[in-house]
Design an enzyme around this catalytic site. Structure first.
Site, PDB file in Angstrom:
ATOM      1  N   CYS A   7       0.768  -1.105   0.299  1.00 35.89           N
ATOM      2  CA  CYS A   7       0.539   0.065   0.368  1.00 35.89           C
ATOM      3  C   CYS A   7       0.577   0.927   0.018  1.00 35.89           C
ATOM      4  O   CYS A   7       1.915   1.267   0.196  1.00 35.89           O
ATOM      5  CB  CYS A   7      -0.899  -0.138   0.921  1.00 35.89           C
ATOM      6  SG  CYS A   7      -1.459  -1.758   1.565  1.00 35.89           S
ATOM      7  N   ASP A  54      18.214  38.236 -13.739  1.00 33.93           N
ATOM      8  CA  ASP A  54      16.624  38.438 -14.393  1.00 33.93           C
ATOM      9  C   ASP A  54      16.276  40.349 -13.976  1.00 33.93           C
ATOM     10  O   ASP A  54      15.947  40.514 -12.634  1.00 33.93           O
ATOM     11  CB  ASP A  54      16.356  37.853 -14.501  1.00 33.93           C
ATOM     12  CG  ASP A  54      14.580  37.949 -15.018  1.00 33.93           C
ATOM     13  OD1 ASP A  54      14.270  37.658 -15.897  1.00 33.93           O
ATOM     14  OD2 ASP A  54      13.276  37.726 -14.340  1.00 33.93           O
TER      15      ASP A  54
END
Length: 615
Positions: free
Chosen positions: A34, A565
């Site tokens: 599981c 930037d």
């Protein structure tokens, strides 16, 4: 993580879904495995065993839980933050390279021998490339079995199996049900958010053993042999390259060469030269793909996203004729504002669009192309796919997850960035920011050059002109997309005089196209980040902004950083951070290895459209 048994037990007992995909829990008494958040009553700790991948658990003789669907857990974030051999191999396997070219094809892409790749994967993931690809094929088959009316023969080929027999054996071994029983079985009433990502989770070196509270140090990776009716044969799950049948190799080679005779489904088309029976199968399959859905876990984390998503009704996208609808799970939290805002604000007309609350895009795939519509929901991403070849389903899902950075670990990212007193308030305000990427890395590299020293609007205009002149026209059954973005081969004969940009940028674009066509530049998802950086810097006109932008949004490097930037410099001034490249780079060392996510938080301080979820 899976080797820390006590920690894993606590996570399982808490049903903490944040750790789905990090490890798998196997129960020796029921012989099932599981995910950590399985809704059933947790087993006794002494009966738990922990594995680094679903394929490793299956190879040890355990079958998948029918309640929590462990194969559908989000992929491990580990493979997206590393650039070593195993991580590159896992990304390529998720993209379907083994299905198309076999393990030799994977080895050729990575530049290593088959034996080396198998040894490294077994050491870290507990399963070899064939077992990992086989588990992925099983998940794709389940999606089609449960969500469409396609005949099993077509599903077998679409999921990547070389024969119907192999398809039947794999489905029985992985799910303990025949394909017919799987199609007729009732859907679980409780479960996780979706069923669309079978990639194995991360491991550590020396993970060839199962780990449990009472597991001895000598317990082998394959665990003890399965017994009784519920036993799952591990031999078929983990096949070595030497044991791969000649038929499988032949099919893989034919698939890689585009020769496998499978109808083009969805649109009701058939490949040229197919027999009458193939045409008949394609006609039966045309338009029959229905919505693929899984039960939605109504547990707490999803409710916290109402501030982003507003009130939503039924989860999932509506079914559209000829499409496949499914849910893409992710780890909480997720901030959709910058993710979808960025994609919508920079969308190239004809190739991308925002329509009816969904980001829609068209991209190339090995068997043709896809059109994807992706909509944010509180606990999953609703995804609709139109495919020219259903064999590309696995690759299309992988590209969509990559595009939206859905396998990221936002808890680890935000925890690291919150240690910075300047970033901490930004993280607290909108946690879970992701890095918006592009489905085709080559496409973003070209767009990055077009966007050098111009505004977002101008970059979109340049890209749109290129698309109209050189992109391949397509039909979009659900929207207004008109073209695929041109590949480097499409642009091989590009006349630079037709480009409305400075001469130096024209030469930069031509140099990039030539390098891609000559094989001198590797921008693939499984590429080496540092090696690609060196290749980019060697091209004329490529500086730090272009190279790091490509590393962040095309290659997926989580530590890519663009201190030069304009948006970053404006943000740092507002926040009182250094705005010079050198000092800011030095300050950013504390944000490693998540500087690409720091970029998203810094960009988020402006009122630019990239930070707003479109209406």
């Amino acid at each position: 993580m899976y080797q820390d048994a006590e920690r894993c037990v606590r996570i399982v007992q808490a049903k903490d879904e944040r750790f789905d995909g990090f490890f798998w829990t196997a129960v020796v008494t029921t012989r099932i495995y599981c995910r950590p958040s399985c809704p059933v009553v947790p087993p006794k700790p002494k009966n738990m065993r922990f594995y680094p991948s679903a394929a490793a658990a299956a190879g040890a003789g355990f079958r998948a839980c029918k309640r929590c669907r462990p194969n559908a857990a989000p992929g491990s974030p580990e493979w997206n933050i590393r650039a070593d051999l195993v991580s590159r191999a896992m990304r390529l396997i998720a993209d379907g390279v083994v299905d198309r070219g076999g393990v030799p094809g994977l080895a050729a892409r990575l530049g290593y021998s088959v034996r080396q790749i198998e040894r490294h994967l077994m050491a870290e993931v507990g399963a070899g490339p064939l077992a990992l690809a086989r588990m992925q094929r099983a998940q794709s088959a389940r999606l089609l079995i449960e969500g469409t009316d396609l005949p099993f023969t077509e599903i077998a080929l679409a999921a990547g199996f070389s024969s119907v027999r192999s398809f039947n054996e794999t489905v029985r071994e992985v799910y303990a049900l025949t394909p017919g029983e799987l199609r007729s079985a009732p859907r679980p009433k409780a479960g996780i958010r979706g069923a669309a990502q079978p990639v194995a989770p991360a491991g550590r070196r020396g993970v060839g053993r199962a780990v449990g509270p009472d597991a001895g140090s000598g317990q082998a990776a394959v665990g003890r042999p399965a017994v009784g009716r519920r036993a799952v044969g591990r031999a078929a799950v983990e096949r070595t390259a030497a044991g791969e049948t000649a038929a499988e190799k032949t099919a893989a080679e034919k698939t890689a060469a585009g020769k496998t005779a499978v109808g083009e489904t969805v649109a009701g088309k058939t490949a040229a030269g197919k027999s009458g029976s193939g045409d008949s199968r394609a006609r039966r399959g045309a338009g029959s793909a229905a919505a693929v859905s899984s039960s939605v876990a109504e547990r707490g984390p999803g409710a916290g996203l109402e501030k982003h998503f507003g009130s939503v009704g039924a989860f999932g996208a509506p079914s559209v004729p000829g499409s496949i609808s499914l849910k893409l799970p992710f780890r909480q939290p997720l901030c959709p504002d910058n993710l979808f805002g960025h994609l919508a604000a920079t969308a190239v007309p004809g190739v991308e669009e925002w329509r009816d609350g969904a980001y829609r895009c068209a991209f190339h795939l090995p068997g043709g192309h896809a059109v994807a519509a992706l909509s944010p929901r509180p606990d999953h991403i609703a995804c609709q796919l139109w495919l020219t070849d259903l064999r590309d389903l696995t690759a299309a899902i992988s590209r969509c997850r990559w595009l939206l950075d859905l396998d990221a670990d936002p808890v680890a990212v935000d925890e690291q960035l919150s240690r910075d007193e300047v970033l901490a308030p930004l993280v607290a305000k909108n946690p879970g920011r992701r890095v918006p990427r592009i489905a085709e890395p080559e496409q973003f590299a070209i767009r990055a050059v077009l966007g050098q020293q111009v505004s977002t609007a101008a970059a979109r205009t340049h890209a749109a002109r290129l698309v109209q002149a050189h992109g391949r026209p397509i039909e979009d059954p659900g929207g207004g997309l008109t073209h695929l973005f041109p590949t480097s081969q499409d642009l091989a004969g590009l006349d630079p005089e037709t480009l409305a940009m400075p001469h130096t940028r024209r030469q930069t674009l031509l140099g990039l196209i030539d390098a891609l066509n000559a094989g001198d530049l590797d921008l693939s998802i499984g590429g080496d980040w540092n090696a690609t950086r060196e290749q980019l810097y060697a091209l004329p006109g490529f500086g730090p902004w272009t190279v790091e932008s490509i590393a962040m949004r095309a290659l997926g490097d989580p530590d890519a950083f663009i201190p030069g930037d304009l948006g970053i410099r404006q943000a740092t001034r507002r926040l009182g951070l250094p705005d010079k490249v050198g000092p800011l780079t030095a300050r950013s060392e504390a944000w490693q290895p998540w500087r690409a996510y720091a970029v998203q938080y810094l960009w988020g301080t402006s009122d630019h459209p990239i930070n707003r979820l479109p209406l």
